[in-house]
Design an enzyme around this catalytic site. Sequence first.
Site, mmCIF file in Angstrom:
data_model
loop_
_atom_site.group_PDB
_atom_site.id
_atom_site.type_symbol
_atom_site.label_atom_id
_atom_site.label_comp_id
_atom_site.label_asym_id
_atom_site.label_seq_id
_atom_site.Cartn_x
_atom_site.Cartn_y
_atom_site.Cartn_z
ATOM 1 N N TYR A 159 0.842 -1.187 0.000
ATOM 2 C CA TYR A 159 0.000 0.000 0.000
ATOM 3 C C TYR A 159 0.886 1.249 0.000
ATOM 4 O O TYR A 159 1.995 1.206 -0.500
ATOM 5 C CB TYR A 159 -1.022 -0.053 1.159
ATOM 6 C CG TYR A 159 -2.183 0.827 0.833
ATOM 7 C CD1 TYR A 159 -2.990 0.548 -0.263
ATOM 8 C CD2 TYR A 159 -2.420 1.985 1.543
ATOM 9 C CE1 TYR A 159 -4.011 1.403 -0.634
ATOM 10 C CE2 TYR A 159 -3.442 2.845 1.172
ATOM 11 C CZ TYR A 159 -4.235 2.544 0.084
ATOM 12 O OH TYR A 159 -5.222 3.402 -0.294
ATOM 13 N N ARG A 212 -8.112 11.494 -7.589
ATOM 14 C CA ARG A 212 -7.143 12.029 -6.627
ATOM 15 C C ARG A 212 -6.448 10.861 -5.933
ATOM 16 O O ARG A 212 -6.729 10.525 -4.803
ATOM 17 C CB ARG A 212 -7.866 12.925 -5.617
ATOM 18 C CG ARG A 212 -6.973 13.880 -4.894
ATOM 19 C CD ARG A 212 -7.087 13.739 -3.389
ATOM 20 N NE ARG A 212 -6.944 12.372 -2.941
ATOM 21 C CZ ARG A 212 -7.184 11.965 -1.713
ATOM 22 N NH1 ARG A 212 -7.624 12.788 -0.823
ATOM 23 N NH2 ARG A 212 -7.007 10.699 -1.346
ATOM 24 N N LYS A 230 -6.155 -1.741 -1.177
ATOM 25 C CA LYS A 230 -6.997 -1.566 0.017
ATOM 26 C C LYS A 230 -7.687 -2.871 0.374
ATOM 27 O O LYS A 230 -7.813 -3.237 1.541
ATOM 28 C CB LYS A 230 -8.057 -0.488 -0.255
ATOM 29 C CG LYS A 230 -7.579 0.898 0.150
ATOM 30 C CD LYS A 230 -8.153 1.353 1.471
ATOM 31 C CE LYS A 230 -7.260 2.249 2.277
ATOM 32 N NZ LYS A 230 -7.503 3.665 2.202
ATOM 33 N N GLU A 302 -13.056 5.585 -2.500
ATOM 34 C CA GLU A 302 -11.631 5.751 -2.235
ATOM 35 C C GLU A 302 -10.998 6.689 -3.251
ATOM 36 O O GLU A 302 -11.158 6.497 -4.462
ATOM 37 C CB GLU A 302 -10.995 4.349 -2.361
ATOM 38 C CG GLU A 302 -9.637 4.214 -1.790
ATOM 39 C CD GLU A 302 -9.601 4.342 -0.279
ATOM 40 O OE1 GLU A 302 -10.512 3.842 0.392
ATOM 41 O OE2 GLU A 302 -8.639 4.936 0.210
ATOM 42 N N ASP A 303 -10.301 7.683 -2.764
ATOM 43 C CA ASP A 303 -9.519 8.581 -3.625
ATOM 44 C C ASP A 303 -10.340 9.261 -4.723
ATOM 45 O O ASP A 303 -9.880 9.401 -5.860
ATOM 46 C CB ASP A 303 -8.292 7.848 -4.198
ATOM 47 C CG ASP A 303 -7.202 7.709 -3.133
ATOM 48 O OD1 ASP A 303 -7.431 8.166 -1.996
ATOM 49 O OD2 ASP A 303 -6.127 7.160 -3.431
ATOM 50 N N ASP A 325 -13.273 6.246 3.157
ATOM 51 C CA ASP A 325 -12.127 6.117 4.062
ATOM 52 C C ASP A 325 -11.358 7.429 4.199
ATOM 53 O O ASP A 325 -10.859 7.749 5.274
ATOM 54 C CB ASP A 325 -11.188 5.008 3.575
ATOM 55 C CG ASP A 325 -10.131 4.700 4.611
ATOM 56 O OD1 ASP A 325 -10.492 4.558 5.792
ATOM 57 O OD2 ASP A 325 -8.939 4.646 4.254
ATOM 58 N N ASP A 326 -11.280 8.200 3.100
ATOM 59 C CA ASP A 326 -10.517 9.456 3.162
ATOM 60 C C ASP A 326 -11.164 10.437 4.135
ATOM 61 O O ASP A 326 -10.479 11.204 4.802
ATOM 62 C CB ASP A 326 -10.442 10.096 1.768
ATOM 63 C CG ASP A 326 -9.886 9.116 0.749
ATOM 64 O OD1 ASP A 326 -8.814 8.565 1.011
ATOM 65 O OD2 ASP A 326 -10.559 8.870 -0.269
ATOM 66 N N ASN A 467 0.780 13.318 3.723
ATOM 67 C CA ASN A 467 1.596 12.269 3.102
ATOM 68 C C ASN A 467 1.990 12.704 1.688
ATOM 69 O O ASN A 467 1.304 13.524 1.102
ATOM 70 C CB ASN A 467 0.766 10.975 2.977
ATOM 71 C CG ASN A 467 0.402 10.406 4.321
ATOM 72 O OD1 ASN A 467 1.232 10.268 5.186
ATOM 73 N ND2 ASN A 467 -0.868 10.077 4.487
HETATM 74 P P1 NAD Z 1 -7.889 17.600 0.027
HETATM 75 O O1 NAD Z 1 -7.360 17.987 -1.303
HETATM 76 O O2 NAD Z 1 -9.309 17.204 0.147
HETATM 77 O O3 NAD Z 1 -7.656 18.833 1.044
HETATM 78 C C1 NAD Z 1 -6.496 19.626 1.108
HETATM 79 C C2 NAD Z 1 -6.872 20.953 1.781
HETATM 80 O O4 NAD Z 1 -5.677 21.677 2.052
HETATM 81 C C3 NAD Z 1 -7.744 21.848 0.934
HETATM 82 O O5 NAD Z 1 -8.730 22.437 1.756
HETATM 83 C C4 NAD Z 1 -6.805 22.950 0.471
HETATM 84 O O6 NAD Z 1 -7.469 24.176 0.312
HETATM 85 C C5 NAD Z 1 -5.856 23.026 1.631
HETATM 86 N N1 NAD Z 1 -4.560 23.594 1.278
HETATM 87 C C6 NAD Z 1 -3.831 23.386 0.168
HETATM 88 N N2 NAD Z 1 -2.692 24.095 0.219
HETATM 89 C C7 NAD Z 1 -2.698 24.763 1.386
HETATM 90 C C8 NAD Z 1 -1.798 25.657 2.017
HETATM 91 N N3 NAD Z 1 -0.656 26.000 1.431
HETATM 92 N N4 NAD Z 1 -2.135 26.136 3.220
HETATM 93 C C9 NAD Z 1 -3.271 25.778 3.804
HETATM 94 N N5 NAD Z 1 -4.159 24.937 3.268
HETATM 95 C C10 NAD Z 1 -3.873 24.439 2.061
HETATM 96 O O7 NAD Z 1 -6.935 16.463 0.565
HETATM 97 P P2 NAD Z 1 -7.224 15.489 1.808
HETATM 98 O O8 NAD Z 1 -7.823 14.238 1.335
HETATM 99 O O9 NAD Z 1 -7.907 16.245 2.856
HETATM 100 O O10 NAD Z 1 -5.730 15.120 2.242
HETATM 101 C C11 NAD Z 1 -4.876 16.122 2.755
HETATM 102 C C12 NAD Z 1 -3.594 15.485 3.282
HETATM 103 O O11 NAD Z 1 -3.916 14.642 4.386
HETATM 104 C C13 NAD Z 1 -2.874 14.600 2.267
HETATM 105 O O12 NAD Z 1 -1.511 14.847 2.324
HETATM 106 C C14 NAD Z 1 -3.161 13.210 2.734
HETATM 107 O O13 NAD Z 1 -2.100 12.325 2.435
HETATM 108 C C15 NAD Z 1 -3.276 13.397 4.233
HETATM 109 N N6 NAD Z 1 -4.082 12.330 4.839
HETATM 110 C C16 NAD Z 1 -3.561 11.660 5.906
HETATM 111 C C17 NAD Z 1 -4.273 10.641 6.496
HETATM 112 C C18 NAD Z 1 -3.699 9.903 7.664
HETATM 113 O O14 NAD Z 1 -2.719 10.307 8.176
HETATM 114 N N7 NAD Z 1 -4.310 8.832 8.102
HETATM 115 C C19 NAD Z 1 -5.524 10.300 5.992
HETATM 116 C C20 NAD Z 1 -6.053 11.019 4.928
HETATM 117 C C21 NAD Z 1 -5.325 12.041 4.358
#
Ligand code: NAD
Length: 611
Positions: A159, A212, A230, A302-303, A325-326, A467
């Site tokens: 994964y 995504r 997954k 997913e994604d 899941d996201d 990530n």
């Molecule tokens: P997403 O695209 O839905 O959301 C990203 C958000 O960040 C958006 O609201 C965007 O406007 C904002 N953003 C972008 N650039 C920015 C900046 N410079 N300053 C402030 N805000 C900014 O993505 P997501 O699905 O919410 O995922 C976001 C991150 O979280 C990814 O890196 C993902 O890998 C990580 N994530 C981690 C886990 C975990 O740790 N278990 C789970 C899910 C997602």
Amino acid sequence: MISSILRHFMRRGLGVFARRRGGEREISIAMERNGEMEDKSGVGGGVEDAYGEDSATEEQLITPWTISVASGYTLLRDPNHNKGLAFSEKERDAHYLRGLLPPQISSQELQERKMMHNIRQYEVPLHKYIAMVDLQERNARLFYKLLIDNVEELLPVVYTPTVGEACQKYGSIFKRPQGLFISLKDKGRILEVLKNWPEKNIQVIVVTDGERILGLGDLGCQGMGIPVGKLSLYTALGGVRPSACLPITIDVGTNNEKLLNDEFYIGLRQRRATGQEYAELLNEFMSAVKQNYGEKVLVQFEDFANHNAFVLLEKYRKTHLVFNDDIQGTASVVLAGLIAAQKLLDGTLADHTFLFLGAGEAGTGIAELIALQISKETNAPVEEARKKIWLVDSKGLVVSSRMKSLQHFKQPWAHKHEPVTSLLDSVMAIKPTVLIGTSGVGKTFTKEVIETMASLNEKPLILALSNPTSQSECTAEEAYTWSGGRAVFASGSPFDPVECTGKVFVPGQANNAYIFPGFGLGVIMSGTIRVHDDLLLAASEALASQVTDENYEKGLIYPPFSNIRKISAQIAAKVAAKSYELGLASRLPRPKDLVKHAESCMYSPIYRHYL
Ligand code: NAD
């Protein structure tokens, strides 16, 4: 095995005759078509032979049929039954394997050691990934045994992060298609496409539209690696049978120019369908899933890009058993860490002020579940609980003066405050006790930000969730060093232990794989028909309760991943219990001991003996 095949055809009203020839067991079927009986004996009949190979010229039309019981050569090439050198002497005789294998007989344990040795020889993670995919296609039980027994080592291989690279290079890696592809071309006949999948008793579907993929953006049809990966975790970590898992990619085109111009791209060569066209395809898909598999199949989104993810979840959560899941899985795993952290902080969730950097799927999903939990703990309305949570997006603090221009999922978080543009200024203005990074942008928790958090709090709680590792808001070392060893820290990507102020800190990883396999198992084993937020809260509490004093000593707010199957059983039991309590579970009567029941439902990869 023969008898079940015979029964299958007899149920469909087909005459079946079995006979043996050499090392093969063949089945002749008299198929009734248009009222006429056709003989499909497969023994040199017409242009087709027993394997559906043909001696026809290219102009002749033939039917590509093949029906055989796995034995002999076929058995060795059937990944669901193949055991390689582990076939016993008796099995080799009974199943026409003599001579097809070298004389040595190995145990499954020896095979496992050999495979792990081979995999460890590869230095490039993608090569390890390919070796695992090859194994899955050759010998599924050995694949799952490896994954279960070496979960910490192999999770990053099958994964994230390696699966991301695999999706990018999908076209050149995969030798056989995995999962089910549904594209715009299938509009109007998605039900028929679902029926082409060989397994009928499906319990979990993981579906993506590839828009995504992890942090890699739009990979179109090549996103298939994600549902496949997954679901292998559903089996390895949650014990859901592999045959009950169905990976699906919905191809509505891609906006990735590189893929559109790549002559080897495997998906539809058009820009993404949007609006009504997209909604109609998804609607047909969701209806077909329910029609084909019933009310109790779990569909995990997913994604998907966030503009579709929220809409789909909202739309189908009332009519289908859906889970994102996201959004929800992330929320549940992060909430578990926050609940567990209260032991280190001597407080409750309601004592905190939360600040998020990033207001997308992860950020708003986590924020909402925290608000729900606080509301339950304090008996306050959820709207009141939300006031303790602040979000910063790319334009700054989410405040009420921005309401009109905010996407709908950010609006509940637009509290009254003057506009603030930077994260540092937001930290100084809001004075959070918990700082959570979910923006996908690395190095944003700067020295100043962490030092300010440390000046405001005795033990600042800092979660850098973005990530991959390069996008993490800060490293574990930075969080511990800049806070003088006072931060309680966890991250989305793994970090090694850090020595700081004479102590070794082990950073926890808020990995979604803690939650979704056990959550799915709980939902399946109880026959749950809808996902209620309280089931997510139950999963978080179950995970938090698995953190031991010994783990806390090291600064951990998540339990070690090596115990994941036990953890999944605990989560499944708590989720199922809540589902029975809410009247959402349809599998009755309720088992008395749900943990034992969960363990007994789990798939075991140990080889079975063949008669
Ligand atoms: P997403 O695209 O839905 O959301 C990203 C958000 O960040 C958006 O609201 C965007 O406007 C904002 N953003 C972008 N650039 C920015 C900046 N410079 N300053 C402030 N805000 C900014 O993505 P997501 O699905 O919410 O995922 C976001 C991150 O979280 C990814 O890196 C993902 O890998 C990580 N994530 C981690 C886990 C975990 O740790 N278990 C789970 C899910 C997602």
